[in-house]
Structures are given as C-alpha cells and as structure tokens.
Write an enzyme that holds these catalytic residues in place. Structure first.
Site, PDB file in Angstrom:
ATOM      1  N   GLY A 161       0.805  -1.211   0.000  1.00  0.00           N
ATOM      2  CA  GLY A 161       0.000   0.000   0.000  1.00  0.00           C
ATOM      3  C   GLY A 161       0.839   1.262   0.000  1.00  0.00           C
ATOM      4  N   HIS A 177       4.081   1.685  -8.193  1.00  0.00           N
ATOM      5  CA  HIS A 177       3.020   0.679  -8.151  1.00  0.00           C
ATOM      6  C   HIS A 177       2.117   0.805  -9.386  1.00  0.00           C
ATOM      7  CE1 HIS A 177       3.813   1.294  -3.683  1.00  0.00           C
ATOM      8  NE2 HIS A 177       4.019   0.010  -3.814  1.00  0.00           N
ATOM      9  N   ARG A 218       8.441   4.679   1.498  1.00  0.00           N
ATOM     10  CA  ARG A 218       9.230   5.199   2.625  1.00  0.00           C
ATOM     11  C   ARG A 218       9.784   6.595   2.360  1.00  0.00           C
ATOM     12  NH1 ARG A 218      10.623  -0.566   3.423  1.00  0.00           N
ATOM     13  NH2 ARG A 218       9.893  -1.111   5.501  1.00  0.00           N
TER      14      ARG A 218
HETATM   15  P1  AMP Z   1       5.937  -2.297  -1.772  1.00  0.00           P
HETATM   16  O1  AMP Z   1       4.548  -1.791  -1.653  1.00  0.00           O
HETATM   17  O2  AMP Z   1       6.980  -1.298  -1.457  1.00  0.00           O
HETATM   18  O3  AMP Z   1       6.123  -3.629  -1.093  1.00  0.00           O
HETATM   19  O4  AMP Z   1       6.147  -2.613  -3.328  1.00  0.00           O
HETATM   20  C1  AMP Z   1       5.248  -3.410  -4.043  1.00  0.00           C
HETATM   21  C2  AMP Z   1       5.831  -3.671  -5.404  1.00  0.00           C
HETATM   22  O5  AMP Z   1       6.043  -2.437  -6.075  1.00  0.00           O
HETATM   23  C3  AMP Z   1       7.203  -4.374  -5.328  1.00  0.00           C
HETATM   24  O6  AMP Z   1       7.269  -5.356  -6.347  1.00  0.00           O
HETATM   25  C4  AMP Z   1       8.159  -3.247  -5.588  1.00  0.00           C
HETATM   26  O7  AMP Z   1       9.375  -3.671  -6.180  1.00  0.00           O
HETATM   27  C5  AMP Z   1       7.366  -2.378  -6.553  1.00  0.00           C
HETATM   28  N1  AMP Z   1       7.891  -1.015  -6.541  1.00  0.00           N
HETATM   29  C6  AMP Z   1       8.092  -0.228  -5.455  1.00  0.00           C
HETATM   30  N2  AMP Z   1       8.666   0.940  -5.806  1.00  0.00           N
HETATM   31  C7  AMP Z   1       8.839   0.885  -7.153  1.00  0.00           C
HETATM   32  C8  AMP Z   1       9.397   1.776  -8.113  1.00  0.00           C
HETATM   33  N3  AMP Z   1       9.893   2.971  -7.769  1.00  0.00           N
HETATM   34  N4  AMP Z   1       9.415   1.387  -9.395  1.00  0.00           N
HETATM   35  C9  AMP Z   1       8.925   0.168  -9.760  1.00  0.00           C
HETATM   36  N5  AMP Z   1       8.387  -0.714  -8.914  1.00  0.00           N
HETATM   37  C10 AMP Z   1       8.340  -0.372  -7.619  1.00  0.00           C
END
Ligand code: AMP
Length: 280
Positions: free
Chosen positions: A31, A37, A187
């Site tokens: 989230g 995302h 973050r």
């Molecule tokens: P998270 O919500 O941070 O666990 O991320 C969920 C998914 O989004 C994971 O597969 C991450 O690698 C991807 N993600 C997060 N930040 C980025 C970004 N800046 N560019 C591409 N994918 C991302």
C-alpha cells in the site's frame, strides 16, 4: 473493483475470474501506492484479462526495531489509484487473516535470503517469501508483477517459484524514479525536506558507477570506489551496503562482466532506502 478482506472471498473471486477464461495478474504491495506501483498495474492490465492487487503490510517481514507500526497506510487513496488503473480486485486482509493464531509454517529460500537486504535485515526475506507463497496460493495468478526497485526481493521470489514449481510467471518492471533520480518508494514519505534532497545521492552514486563502467572499467573494486566518492558528498547519508552482485544468485562479483547488479542500501536520517541498476 471488488474489495476482498478474507482468504475465502479472494479465493472465490479469483476462481471466478479464471473460470471466465481470463488470465489473472497479481500485484502484491504494502500500500501507500505511488507511480512505481501504478506502473506495475499498467503492465498487468496490458498482459492480463483481470488484475488483482493486494495491500498487506506484512508483519513477518519487519524486524522488531523496524517501522511496521508507523509504515504509511492510505487505503482510501490507494483504492482511488487502483480503480483509476483498472484493477478488478483488491485483496486487503487483516494480519490475523493471513497469520491466524497458531500459524507456524514459513517458506525460506536458503542462501539468497541471507544476501544484500537479507544480511542487514535478518528474517526479512523469510517473511516476504512466506506471504508471497500464500498470496500465490490464494489468488493462483497466471502472472505476478514485481518491481526491479526491489532487485533482491524478486531474485528470492524467482528462486522460490522455480524451486516449488509454482505455476506463476514472475514479471519484473523497471524502476520508476522522481525527476531528480530518487527511486519512488512509500518510505520516501518519511524524509524531511533536507533528507529528501540528500537522498538523490543514491541514484547519483549508481549513475557514476554506470558511467565508469561505460568508460570500460570492469573491476568491481574500482567501480565501487567511484561510487564511494560520490557518496562522500553527503556525509549525512550512512551506507548500509554498496555491492556488485550476480542478479540471480546475489553473490558478489569481482568484475562487472556479464550481467551485474549494482545494489545500494543507505540510511538517510532514520530512513533506510534501497536502489540498484543493472550493468549490461
Ligand atoms: P511495496 O509496496 O513497497 O512492497 O512494493 C510493491 C511492489 O512495487 C514491489 O514489487 C516493488 O518492487 C514495486 N515497486 C516499489 N517501488 C517501485 C518503483 N519505484 N518502481 C517500480 N516498482 C516499484
């Protein structure tokens, strides 16, 4: 968009989508959605007849002194983005739905899980692979979409998927960045204005390594030194690791010949950020 909060509900909705002949894409997230995302949602919409996203701040992937309780949560805003990007299903369970009382089974990818972030965050990847294995089982997607941003994470998940013969195609999408190069991350919201300015040094460090590689340097030690020089410009940034590794095994490489992943993790203030790039 259908919102499901129970395992049984999500399982039934996914089964129905698959029964109608649609291929199903899954995007696991925690989230606080941003453009990174959104890029995964778009890739999934292009490839699949139906798209399910999950939002679950997974307690088992956080260490005891990490930011689980203060991790940003913005479900309403996230739902707007999911609807805008055409998601069909949102799976947003409570922790007790995923980890009911007495839960005691974990999935661990040995070796890989102790490298890079796994070394700095013991138990982190065990939590990730456990929840992703459960999500794969609940949703049974044809495709699952992950970001290159978390390069070690998708290496661990690719290994788990192969080792357990899970019938899911793991797709990896490029890193989405802010205009100054900072990789988008939920973050980043923690950063003070001055930390936010300092944080751009991570991608600048990677760019310098790429530039040095393009000029013909292949020794990892030299490439890393070039990166250190850039990092020194921001004494407030505390390096966790800067390594050149094989993108599949995450083992350190002496040279950048063949496929090499440059991975960095650093604390900017109290916020731990990661970034990486592939040297081709
Ligand atoms: P998270 O919500 O941070 O666990 O991320 C969920 C998914 O989004 C994971 O597969 C991450 O690698 C991807 N993600 C997060 N930040 C980025 C970004 N800046 N560019 C591409 N994918 C991302």
């Amino acid at each position: 968009m259908q919102i499901l909060t129970t395992v049984a509900g999500m399982r039934a909705a996914a089964r129905q989508a698959r029964a109608s002949g649609k291929s199903l894409g899954l995007i696991p997230t925690m989230g606080a959605l941003h453009e990174g995302h959104a890029s995964l949602l778009r890739a999934a919409a292009q490839k699949c007849g139906a798209v399910a996203a999950s939002i679950f701040v997974n307690p088992t992937q956080f260490g005891p002194s990490e930011d689980f309780s203060r991790y940003p949560r913005s479900l309403e805003r996230d739902c707007e983005m999911l609807r805008r990007e055409g998601a069909d299903f949102l799976f947003a369970p409570l922790p007790e739905e995923i980890y009911p009382k007495g839960f005691s089974t974990y999935v661990t990818v040995e070796g890989l899980s102790e490298r890079l972030d796994g070394r700095s965050r013991p138990g982190h990847f065990r939590g990730v692979t456990t929840v992703v294995a459960k999500l794969f089982d609940i949703v049974q997607p044809d495709f699952a979409f992950f970001g290159q941003k978390d390069a070690a994470q998708h290496a661990v998940i690719r290994q788990m998927t192969r080792d357990l013969n899970l019938p899911v195609n793991v797709m990896v999408c490029p890193i989405v960045r802010e205009p100054d190069g900072l990789a988008m991350s939920s973050r980043n919201a923690y950063l003070s204005p001055s930390d936010r300015r300092s944080a751009a040094i991570l991608s600048q460090c990677l760019q310098e390594i790429e530039r040095t590689h393009r000029q013909g340097e292949r020794a990892s030690s030299k490439l890393i030194s070039a990166g250190y020089q850039i990092l020194q410009r921001e004494p407030a940034v505390r390096l966790d690791y800067l390594e050149i590794v094989d993108p599949d095994t995450l083992l350190a490489k002496d040279t950048s010949s063949g496929q090499a992943l440059v991975a960095i993790a650093a604390f900017v203030g109290n916020t731990r950020l990661i970034d990486n790039l592939l040297l081709l």
